[in-house]
Write a protein that holds these residues in place. Structure first.
Motif, PDB file in Angstrom:
ATOM      1  N   PHE A  33      11.547  -3.545 -11.138  1.00  0.00           N
ATOM      2  CA  PHE A  33      10.973  -4.095  -9.910  1.00  0.00           C
ATOM      3  C   PHE A  33      11.304  -3.256  -8.682  1.00  0.00           C
ATOM      4  O   PHE A  33      10.777  -3.504  -7.602  1.00  0.00           O
ATOM      5  N   GLY A  34      12.175  -2.267  -8.821  1.00  0.00           N
ATOM      6  CA  GLY A  34      12.511  -1.387  -7.705  1.00  0.00           C
ATOM      7  C   GLY A  34      13.725  -1.866  -6.921  1.00  0.00           C
ATOM      8  O   GLY A  34      14.249  -2.957  -7.142  1.00  0.00           O
ATOM      9  N   LYS A  35      14.152  -1.021  -6.000  1.00  0.00           N
ATOM     10  CA  LYS A  35      15.301  -1.334  -5.149  1.00  0.00           C
ATOM     11  C   LYS A  35      14.806  -1.808  -3.797  1.00  0.00           C
ATOM     12  O   LYS A  35      14.015  -1.144  -3.133  1.00  0.00           O
ATOM     13  N   TRP A  36      15.284  -2.981  -3.381  1.00  0.00           N
ATOM     14  CA  TRP A  36      14.854  -3.586  -2.111  1.00  0.00           C
ATOM     15  C   TRP A  36      15.196  -2.650  -0.957  1.00  0.00           C
ATOM     16  O   TRP A  36      16.333  -2.239  -0.774  1.00  0.00           O
ATOM     17  N   ASN A  37      14.187  -2.308  -0.177  1.00  0.00           N
ATOM     18  CA  ASN A  37      14.344  -1.366   0.934  1.00  0.00           C
ATOM     19  C   ASN A  37      14.305  -2.119   2.255  1.00  0.00           C
ATOM     20  O   ASN A  37      13.308  -2.767   2.581  1.00  0.00           O
ATOM     21  N   PHE A  38      15.381  -2.033   3.043  1.00  0.00           N
ATOM     22  CA  PHE A  38      15.454  -2.752   4.313  1.00  0.00           C
ATOM     23  C   PHE A  38      15.148  -1.843   5.505  1.00  0.00           C
ATOM     24  O   PHE A  38      15.277  -2.268   6.653  1.00  0.00           O
ATOM     25  N   ASP A  39      14.748  -0.611   5.231  1.00  0.00           N
ATOM     26  CA  ASP A  39      14.376   0.301   6.306  1.00  0.00           C
ATOM     27  C   ASP A  39      12.857   0.467   6.324  1.00  0.00           C
ATOM     28  O   ASP A  39      12.135  -0.265   5.653  1.00  0.00           O
ATOM     29  N   SER A  40      12.372   1.437   7.078  1.00  0.00           N
ATOM     30  CA  SER A  40      10.928   1.660   7.152  1.00  0.00           C
ATOM     31  C   SER A  40      10.419   2.162   5.805  1.00  0.00           C
ATOM     32  O   SER A  40      11.170   2.675   4.983  1.00  0.00           O
ATOM     33  N   GLY A  41       9.127   2.018   5.582  1.00  0.00           N
ATOM     34  CA  GLY A  41       8.535   2.466   4.328  1.00  0.00           C
ATOM     35  C   GLY A  41       8.282   1.314   3.378  1.00  0.00           C
ATOM     36  O   GLY A  41       8.395   0.137   3.749  1.00  0.00           O
ATOM     37  N   PRO A  42       7.925   1.611   2.115  1.00  0.00           N
ATOM     38  CA  PRO A  42       7.615   0.564   1.137  1.00  0.00           C
ATOM     39  C   PRO A  42       8.777  -0.408   0.942  1.00  0.00           C
ATOM     40  O   PRO A  42       9.943  -0.051   1.120  1.00  0.00           O
ATOM     41  N   ASP A  43       8.447  -1.643   0.547  1.00  0.00           N
ATOM     42  CA  ASP A  43       9.462  -2.695   0.427  1.00  0.00           C
ATOM     43  C   ASP A  43      10.426  -2.458  -0.730  1.00  0.00           C
ATOM     44  O   ASP A  43      11.594  -2.823  -0.652  1.00  0.00           O
ATOM     45  N   PHE A  44       9.930  -1.855  -1.831  1.00  0.00           N
ATOM     46  CA  PHE A  44      10.770  -1.616  -3.001  1.00  0.00           C
ATOM     47  C   PHE A  44      10.598  -0.171  -3.468  1.00  0.00           C
ATOM     48  O   PHE A  44       9.475   0.292  -3.651  1.00  0.00           O
ATOM     49  N   LEU A  45      11.722   0.508  -3.650  1.00  0.00           N
ATOM     50  CA  LEU A  45      11.715   1.923  -3.995  1.00  0.00           C
ATOM     51  C   LEU A  45      12.100   2.126  -5.459  1.00  0.00           C
ATOM     52  O   LEU A  45      12.829   1.323  -6.039  1.00  0.00           O
ATOM     53  N   LEU A  46      11.626   3.222  -6.031  1.00  0.00           N
ATOM     54  CA  LEU A  46      11.969   3.619  -7.398  1.00  0.00           C
ATOM     55  C   LEU A  46      11.608   2.538  -8.419  1.00  0.00           C
ATOM     56  O   LEU A  46      12.362   2.273  -9.349  1.00  0.00           O
ATOM     57  N   GLY A  47      10.463   1.891  -8.237  1.00  0.00           N
ATOM     58  CA  GLY A  47       9.982   0.928  -9.221  1.00  0.00           C
ATOM     59  C   GLY A  47       9.323   1.637 -10.399  1.00  0.00           C
ATOM     60  O   GLY A  47       9.081   2.855 -10.372  1.00  0.00           O
ATOM     61  N   LYS A  48       9.054   0.870 -11.457  1.00  0.00           N
ATOM     62  CA  LYS A  48       8.411   1.457 -12.640  1.00  0.00           C
ATOM     63  C   LYS A  48       7.477   0.415 -13.253  1.00  0.00           C
ATOM     64  O   LYS A  48       7.892  -0.722 -13.506  1.00  0.00           O
ATOM     65  N   ILE A  49       6.212   0.775 -13.482  1.00  0.00           N
ATOM     66  CA  ILE A  49       5.254  -0.145 -14.084  1.00  0.00           C
ATOM     67  C   ILE A  49       4.516   0.556 -15.225  1.00  0.00           C
ATOM     68  O   ILE A  49       4.472   1.789 -15.289  1.00  0.00           O
ATOM     69  N   LYS A  50       3.955  -0.276 -16.108  1.00  0.00           N
ATOM     70  CA  LYS A  50       3.095   0.245 -17.161  1.00  0.00           C
ATOM     71  C   LYS A  50       1.720  -0.363 -16.967  1.00  0.00           C
ATOM     72  O   LYS A  50       1.555  -1.583 -16.951  1.00  0.00           O
ATOM     73  N   THR A  51       0.713   0.466 -16.779  1.00  0.00           N
ATOM     74  CA  THR A  51      -0.649   0.000 -16.554  1.00  0.00           C
ATOM     75  C   THR A  51      -1.618   0.929 -17.258  1.00  0.00           C
ATOM     76  O   THR A  51      -1.480   2.157 -17.196  1.00  0.00           O
TER      77      THR A  51
END
Length: 420
Positions: A33-51
């Motif tokens: 689900f990624g790492k919650w980002n509390f600074d500017s930019g996307p809300d969650f970093l380094l996420g991984k999905i399969k689509t």
């Protein structure tokens, strides 16, 4: 429901089920689900999905409504270039830009239990540091709690490192490079630095590490800072980066390290120059770190690491200051790098071949100063002694894996308190 609450539910994976399908009906398996980002930019970093049978790694943005993408002016923002998923509470419109880039939109409303929303809203307002705060006694902490928690944390980190090794054909030097980049980025730029390091072939870094100018040019160019040079040195870096780009066919991705909420000594310009210095000065860095038996040996490796001469009167490009200073690595910073990068890799490298490695690594942590943050201050307010990184790391691990999750019945401290 608000965006912060939506982020909370995503971060803690609180959904009725995980059979996610995007708005077009395609299955979306969230591998991380990624790492919650509390600074500017996307809300969650380094996420991984399969689509669509593809595994994608990158960032995830959450919104209450899909139209918020436009209202928040994300279009054209370079911080959102590495996006892999747009998750929204309600999909109220199609975003053409995301559709063109094949970035799926996931509507979350039907996966969230309405009857639970008010419970989580109250949890967000929770003021207690830990659930057992009112009955907590420091003397109830079990014997060997710190050592056992620290080894659990090392084993958890070791799993991540082993996965990185698998992705890097068991190249420990490449994985060390990526993890050191993460540590040099500190809290704000850690994910960005690591993404940049992962995008580079370590063979390229190894080939140019004897040339400090080229190494800096590589890092600065990948950070997208050399497009419009402001002085002669920047022109040199740009020329070198263009040469490296042609010679090594560098990836097209560019990264945008952040300056906000950082003191000037921690600016990404300074940290990347120091990072280049570390690799330039230590041609056998991995073997030096892995073979070090005492913490003093590791301090010696970082002793002469500093930003290049250009930065003596600067913290950012082009702008000079009246005060000249060497931007050297401090002992406190080395200890953070030890904690977050070097010791976990050292443990992973030796754990299957050296039966004494656990005791050796624990001794390293005993000789490092404890971190200073709000979680550690919370433990101190409960009269818990925190005298070294062994205690602070153990307490941070315990707070994350037991206290935050209210996993009290599986908590050694909680069991001792319940016996009262």
């Amino acid at each position: 429901m608000n965006e912060k609450l939506l982020q909370y539910l995503w971060n803690f994976k609180i959904f009725k089920n995980f059979d996610f399908k995007d708005v077009e009906g395609n299955e979306q398996e969230i591998l991380h689900f990624g790492k919650w980002n509390f600074d500017s930019g996307p809300d969650f970093l380094l996420g991984k999905i399969k689509t669509k049978n593809l595994v994608l790694v990158g960032n995830i943005e959450l919104h209450m409504k899909s139209s918020d993408w436009i209202f928040h002016q994300h279009s054209g923002n370079p911080e959102f270039e590495n996006l892999i998923l747009h998750a929204v509470f309600i999909n109220d419109m199609e975003i053409a830009e995301l559709k063109e880039k094949n970035i799926p939109t996931l509507e979350l409303k039907k996966y969230i239990d309405d009857t639970l929303l008010w419970k989580y809203e109250s949890m967000l307002k929770e003021t207690q540091f830990i659930a057992c705060e009112s009955i907590f006694e420091a003397k109830k902490i079990p014997v060997n709690f710190r050592e056992e928690s620290m080894l659990k944390k090392l084993d958890e980190k070791s799993i991540e490192i082993e996965e990185s090794l698998r992705l890097n054909q068991n190249n420990y030097e490449a994985v060390l490079f990526q993890n050191l980049a993460y540590a040099f980025g500190l809290k704000v730029n850690a994910p960005i630095f690591k993404q940049m390091a992962e995008s580079l072939d370590f063979i390229t870094v190894n080939k140019i590490r004897q040339n400090l100018t080229q190494l800096e040019a590589l890092f600065f160019g990948m950070s997208d800072w050399l497009k419009t040079p402001e002085d002669e040195q920047m022109k040199i870096w740009k020329r070198e980066f263009d040469f490296l780009n042609t010679k090594f066919n560098l990836p097209d991705l560019r990264f945008n390290p952040k300056f906000s909420k950082l003191r000037p000594p921690n600016f990404p310009t300074i940290r990347l120059s120091q990072f280049a210095s570390l690799y330039h000065l230590n041609q056998n860095l991995f073997s030096q770190l892995i073979s070090a038996k005492k913490i003093a040996h590791i301090y010696q490796i970082f002793e002469n690491v500093k930003a290049s001469a250009y930065w003596k009167k600067r913290f950012n490009f082009g702008k000079t200051s009246a005060i000249e200073s060497e931007k050297a690595i401090t002992k406190d910073f080395v200890e953070l790098v030890l904690i977050n990068a070097i010791l976990p890799i050292k443990y992973t490298y030796h754990k299957n071949s050296d039966e004494n490695i656990s005791d050796e690594i624990l001794d390293f942590y005993r000789n490092i100063s404890p971190e200073k943050n709000t979680v550690i201050e919370g433990w101190k307010s409960l009269k818990v002694p925190v005298e070294s990184a062994l205690e602070s790391q153990a307490l941070l691990f315990h707070h994350k894996n037991y206290c935050q999750k209210k996993n009290c019945l599986n908590c050694g401290i909680g069991l001792q308190l319940l016996k009262k």
